[in-house]
Design a protein around this motif. Structure first.
Motif, PDB file in Angstrom:
ATOM      1  N   GLY A  74      -2.567   8.185  -3.483  1.00 23.29           N
ATOM      2  CA  GLY A  74      -1.474   8.081  -3.076  1.00 23.29           C
ATOM      3  C   GLY A  74      -1.147   7.248  -1.675  1.00 23.29           C
ATOM      4  O   GLY A  74      -0.043   6.586  -1.520  1.00 23.29           O
ATOM      5  N   GLY A  75      -2.194   7.335  -0.853  1.00 24.04           N
ATOM      6  CA  GLY A  75      -2.104   6.623   0.483  1.00 24.04           C
ATOM      7  C   GLY A  75      -2.136   5.108   0.313  1.00 24.04           C
ATOM      8  O   GLY A  75      -1.762   4.351   0.743  1.00 24.04           O
ATOM      9  N   LEU A  76      -3.000   4.672  -0.778  1.00 21.82           N
ATOM     10  CA  LEU A  76      -3.101   3.320  -1.120  1.00 21.82           C
ATOM     11  C   LEU A  76      -1.961   2.802  -1.609  1.00 21.82           C
ATOM     12  O   LEU A  76      -1.634   1.784  -1.265  1.00 21.82           O
ATOM     13  CB  LEU A  76      -4.519   3.065  -1.898  1.00 21.82           C
ATOM     14  N   LEU A  77      -1.384   3.493  -2.374  1.00 20.82           N
ATOM     15  CA  LEU A  77       0.087   3.111  -3.295  1.00 20.82           C
ATOM     16  C   LEU A  77       0.883   2.883  -2.066  1.00 20.82           C
ATOM     17  O   LEU A  77       2.013   2.100  -1.922  1.00 20.82           O
ATOM     18  CB  LEU A  77       0.355   3.861  -4.178  1.00 20.82           C
ATOM     19  N   GLY A  78       0.940   3.689  -1.152  1.00 22.75           N
ATOM     20  CA  GLY A  78       1.926   3.897   0.092  1.00 22.75           C
ATOM     21  C   GLY A  78       1.752   2.765   1.046  1.00 22.75           C
ATOM     22  O   GLY A  78       2.943   2.025   1.397  1.00 22.75           O
ATOM     23  N   ALA A  79       0.478   2.351   1.117  1.00 27.37           N
ATOM     24  CA  ALA A  79       0.399   1.296   1.948  1.00 27.37           C
ATOM     25  C   ALA A  79       0.594   0.019   1.544  1.00 27.37           C
ATOM     26  O   ALA A  79       1.201  -1.033   1.936  1.00 27.37           O
ATOM     27  CB  ALA A  79      -1.092   1.352   2.487  1.00 27.37           C
ATOM     28  N   LEU A  80       0.337  -0.168   0.093  1.00 28.22           N
ATOM     29  CA  LEU A  80       0.837  -1.317  -0.624  1.00 28.22           C
ATOM     30  C   LEU A  80       2.466  -1.481  -0.778  1.00 28.22           C
ATOM     31  O   LEU A  80       3.051  -2.518  -0.539  1.00 28.22           O
ATOM     32  CB  LEU A  80       0.394  -1.249  -2.089  1.00 28.22           C
ATOM     33  N   LEU A 297       4.980  10.340  -1.856  1.00 33.97           N
ATOM     34  CA  LEU A 297       5.926  10.606  -0.567  1.00 33.97           C
ATOM     35  C   LEU A 297       5.233  10.456   0.524  1.00 33.97           C
ATOM     36  O   LEU A 297       5.535   9.730   1.581  1.00 33.97           O
ATOM     37  CB  LEU A 297       6.678  11.736  -0.853  1.00 33.97           C
ATOM     38  N   GLY A 298       3.938  11.219   0.927  1.00 35.95           N
ATOM     39  CA  GLY A 298       3.290  11.483   1.931  1.00 35.95           C
ATOM     40  C   GLY A 298       2.678  10.123   2.408  1.00 35.95           C
ATOM     41  O   GLY A 298       2.500   9.292   3.639  1.00 35.95           O
ATOM     42  N   GLY A 299       1.878   9.203   1.263  1.00 34.04           N
ATOM     43  CA  GLY A 299       1.847   7.770   1.595  1.00 34.04           C
ATOM     44  C   GLY A 299       2.648   6.744   2.010  1.00 34.04           C
ATOM     45  O   GLY A 299       2.457   5.936   2.764  1.00 34.04           O
ATOM     46  N   GLY A 335      -3.493   5.994   4.390  1.00 37.13           N
ATOM     47  CA  GLY A 335      -2.328   5.096   4.616  1.00 37.13           C
ATOM     48  C   GLY A 335      -2.414   4.547   5.866  1.00 37.13           C
ATOM     49  O   GLY A 335      -2.080   3.335   6.242  1.00 37.13           O
ATOM     50  N   ASP A 336      -2.754   5.316   6.990  1.00 36.05           N
ATOM     51  CA  ASP A 336      -2.785   4.886   8.193  1.00 36.05           C
ATOM     52  C   ASP A 336      -3.835   3.939   8.537  1.00 36.05           C
ATOM     53  O   ASP A 336      -4.004   3.066   9.502  1.00 36.05           O
ATOM     54  CB  ASP A 336      -2.979   5.998   9.139  1.00 36.05           C
TER      55      ASP A 336
END
Length: 685
Positions: A74-80, A297-299, A335-336
């Protein structure tokens, strides 16, 4: 601030209440008066009588690393999502700027057209599947529920009562372009609002939909992998494209829905691996859908505690509190490493002066002094400037606040005596409502007075309690030649100013502090945002342009200040801690008149000091009455001390024991009776 907190609280309450009303009106408008509110849940939940949540959500200890992996995904998808959206936003700023309304509108129409076209093509070419057996006409809805280990379900019904079977079939198993007795697999997700598709991804199958197929082994899952992958990629792409478009598209629900689809896909993969090892171990896909929604959502937002509570409350997954915290932690941590959150990124793109935490800043703040970055060419206003001067300051500058000083500095950087500061919004509202206006002498004698055109005292032209309304040179009332203004508080009364009292520096616009507080609060509320100065200038008459405005009651008398040679990090912490927008800089060696310690700020000491102040005022008032009979200043001082001691004794003659004092919080500003009590209260104010 407390004001913002309660405004948000009230707005949320009214918003949820309105949604419940509209939902009930949509369901049964004819029986609205007898409708039972609180029996239906919001978009993420089934009702309490539909699902036993303690048996729907579960997890195993060996799934903890898998949950961490889902959070990292989820973090990777959020960063993308952030990276691609930044590119689209940069292109949008060049070719579809905010100032060009026609292009913004055209982009919204294009987004709607493409979205509708894609959805129609998916629905038109969707594969079909038979409607679950227990949802067909003539079948028993709860016939196969015990096989799902949901306990006693004899009294269970879908959200709106006994006729729920047809509603389930019509709402969640739509026929669309399929033959009779079948439903559209893609239409189940795409031909429904995002909120409902999220509800399906998280909860479908909990109350026995498709129980017969699951029991017979004909169908193990409610959604096909092709439908899940299509839903994920289409909605993820639309979410990236539409965030920042000239329409309120939102981020929370789309991100939750995309994450729920991701969780279903991830959970199906885990279930396949576990099934190959031991087919007797069931894997809960509902749990993975909830955790996937939280990871997505968190990402994207990088929020932690609020996302945990939001997802837990939305899906009713109290049992998943630990996995939710773990998933959101890994989503934020991963994500960070690649980008900021979507909100922080757009704040940076728009150039908003958002101050991050001091611990996240670089070394520059500790190496610079405040006087190296300050602006020294200040635009000041007098305590009673003319309307023309205020209009000039507002039109020629875009400053958000103006220092108030009797004598303006003659050169940039020259120190001056600061009386206070007043914001741009306050000046606009004073001009809009004609508050605090003063006029010069007229041909018939002194006509210097405060005036509030917008008060409820319209019968006397806004003057104080029956004072004669002034007239212009042509014999007409000044109000007749000006535009009507919005009414203000009845506490916004004005006091006529006779020449002997004009020499004092005290503002006479208010008789009591409560009047000032009431008017200031009213100015904050009506309206929330004042019109621009260009619109206000058009409503000003010639006589109003010649008036002066007493801004002393409305200015901040004690703004925050910092020394010129202080480190920039000190000013930075003050801005973040106190929520400041402006700060004034004093010389490096200011004058000192005293010191205050923590003990001086205690409530007991403040009550004691205020009680002594009231006693001194009472003693001074009594001695003023006997002043004509006594000319000895020393005797007066002794009498004042004795009277003050008497005021601190109870009815038995005993001294009050500290910290108890004959003072009640709030009574100083309340209306008093006639006589000595009223005079004492006025003296205290």
């Amino acid at each position: 601030s407390q004001t913002m907190l309660w405004r948000g609280f009230l707005a949320t309450c009214m918003g949820v209440l309105t949604i419940h009303w509209l939902d009930q009106l949509d369901f049964d408008a004819l029986d609205f008066a007898r409708a039972k509110f609180g029996t239906h849940r919001d978009f993420g939940l089934y009702t309490d009588d539909e699902a036993n949540y303690s048996r729907v959500f579960w997890w195993y200890f060996w799934e903890v690393p898998l949950f961490a992996g889902l959070g990292a995904l989820g973090g990777l998808l959020g960063a993308l999502f952030v990276k691609v959206n930044v590119r689209i936003t940069s292109w949008r700023q060049k070719h579809v700027p905010v100032a060009n309304r026609h292009r913004r509108h055209a982009e919204v129409v294009l987004v709607c057209s493409i979205t509708a076209t894609v959805m129609f093509l998916l629905l038109r070419h969707s594969p079909c599947a038979p409607v679950p057996l227990n949802l067909r006409a003539g079948s028993e809805l709860n016939a196969y529920l015990p096989k799902l280990d949901l306990g006693d379900t004899s009294a269970q019904a879908f959200e709106y009562g006994a006729e729920s079977k047809d509603q389930i079939r019509e709402k969640f198993f739509r026929k669309l372009y399929c033959p009779e007795g079948e439903y559209s697999l893609y239409g189940q997700l795409f031909f429904t609002p995002l909120a409902k598709s999220l509800k399906l991804l998280v909860h479908l199958g909990e109350v026995g939909e498709g129980a017969a197929e699951v029991a017979s082994g004909e169908r193990q899952h409610m959604f096909g992998m092709d439908a899940l992958f299509l839903y994920f990629f289409v909605m993820y792409g639309l979410m990236i494209w539409t965030y920042g478009v000239g329409a309120p598209t939102g981020l929370f629900v789309p991100s939750l829905a995309v994450g729920a689809a991701l969780g279903q896909i991830y959970g199906r993969g885990v279930a396949s691996i576990v099934g190959a090892v031991d087919s007797s171990i069931p894997v809960d896909l509902h749990t993975y859908a909830v955790l996937g929604a939280a990871a997505s959502l968190g990402g994207a937002t990088r929020m932690t505690i609020s996302i945990t509570v939001l997802v837990m409350e939305t899906t009713g997954s109290m049992q998943l509190i630990i996995p939710l915290m773990l998933v959101i932690f890994f989503a934020k941590a991963v994500g960070d490493k690649f980008s900021l959150g979507i909100y922080d990124t757009h704040i940076k793109i728009r150039g908003a002066p958002f101050l991050i935490g001091h611990e996240q800043t670089g070394p520059a703040l500790d190496k610079l002094r405040v006087n190296e970055v300050m602006a020294d060419d200040l635009v000041t206003l007098k305590p009673s400037p003319s309307v023309h001067e205020i209009v000039a300051a507002l039109t020629e500058t875009s400053h958000g606040a103006f220092p108030v000083a009797e004598i303006a500095p003659s050169a940039p950087g020259e120190p001056f005596e600061l009386h206070g500061t007043i914001t741009r919004g306050a000046l606009l509202k004073l001009l809009q409502h004609r508050v605090g206006f003063q006029w010069p002498d007229g041909p018939d004698g002194p006509r210097q007075f405060h005036r509030n055109e917008g008060s409820f005292h319209a019968g006397v032209e806004g003057l104080h309690k029956g004072d004669k309304s002034p007239s212009t040179n042509d014999g007409t009332s000044p109000r007749a030649s000006g535009a009507e203004t919005a009414p203000l508080s009845s506490g916004a009364v004005s006091a006529e100013m006779d020449p002997p009292r004009l020499a004092t520096s005290k503002s006479l616009l208010f008789e009591r502090a409560s009047d000032r507080s009431e008017l200031i609060e009213t100015l904050k509320q009506i309206p929330f945002k004042a019109p621009p100065i260009t619109d206000i200038v058009k409503t000003l008459t010639d006589e109003e342009r010649a008036a002066r405005v007493d801004i002393r009651p409305f200015m901040q008398r004690h703004p925050f200040i910092v020394h010129a040679d202080a480190r920039l990090s000190r000013a930075y912490r003050l801005f973040r801690t106190m929520g400041l927008r402006h700060m004034y800089i004093t010389p490096s060696k200011p004058f000192v008149v005293g010191v205050v310690t923590r003990k001086d700020l205690s409530e007991e000491n403040a009550s004691l000091t205020l009680g002594e102040r009231a006693a001194d005022a009472a003693a001074e008032g009594l001695l003023r009455e006997d002043g004509a009979n006594s000319g000895d200043a020393l005797r007066k001082k002794m009498d004042a001390a004795e009277l003050r001691n008497e005021l601190f004794r109870d009815r038995s003659g005993n001294n009050y024991d500290l910290p108890f004092l004959p003072y009640y919080p709030g009574n100083v500003d309340e209306p008093e009776g006639e006589g000595r009590a009223a005079r004492v209260s006025d003296e205290v104010l």
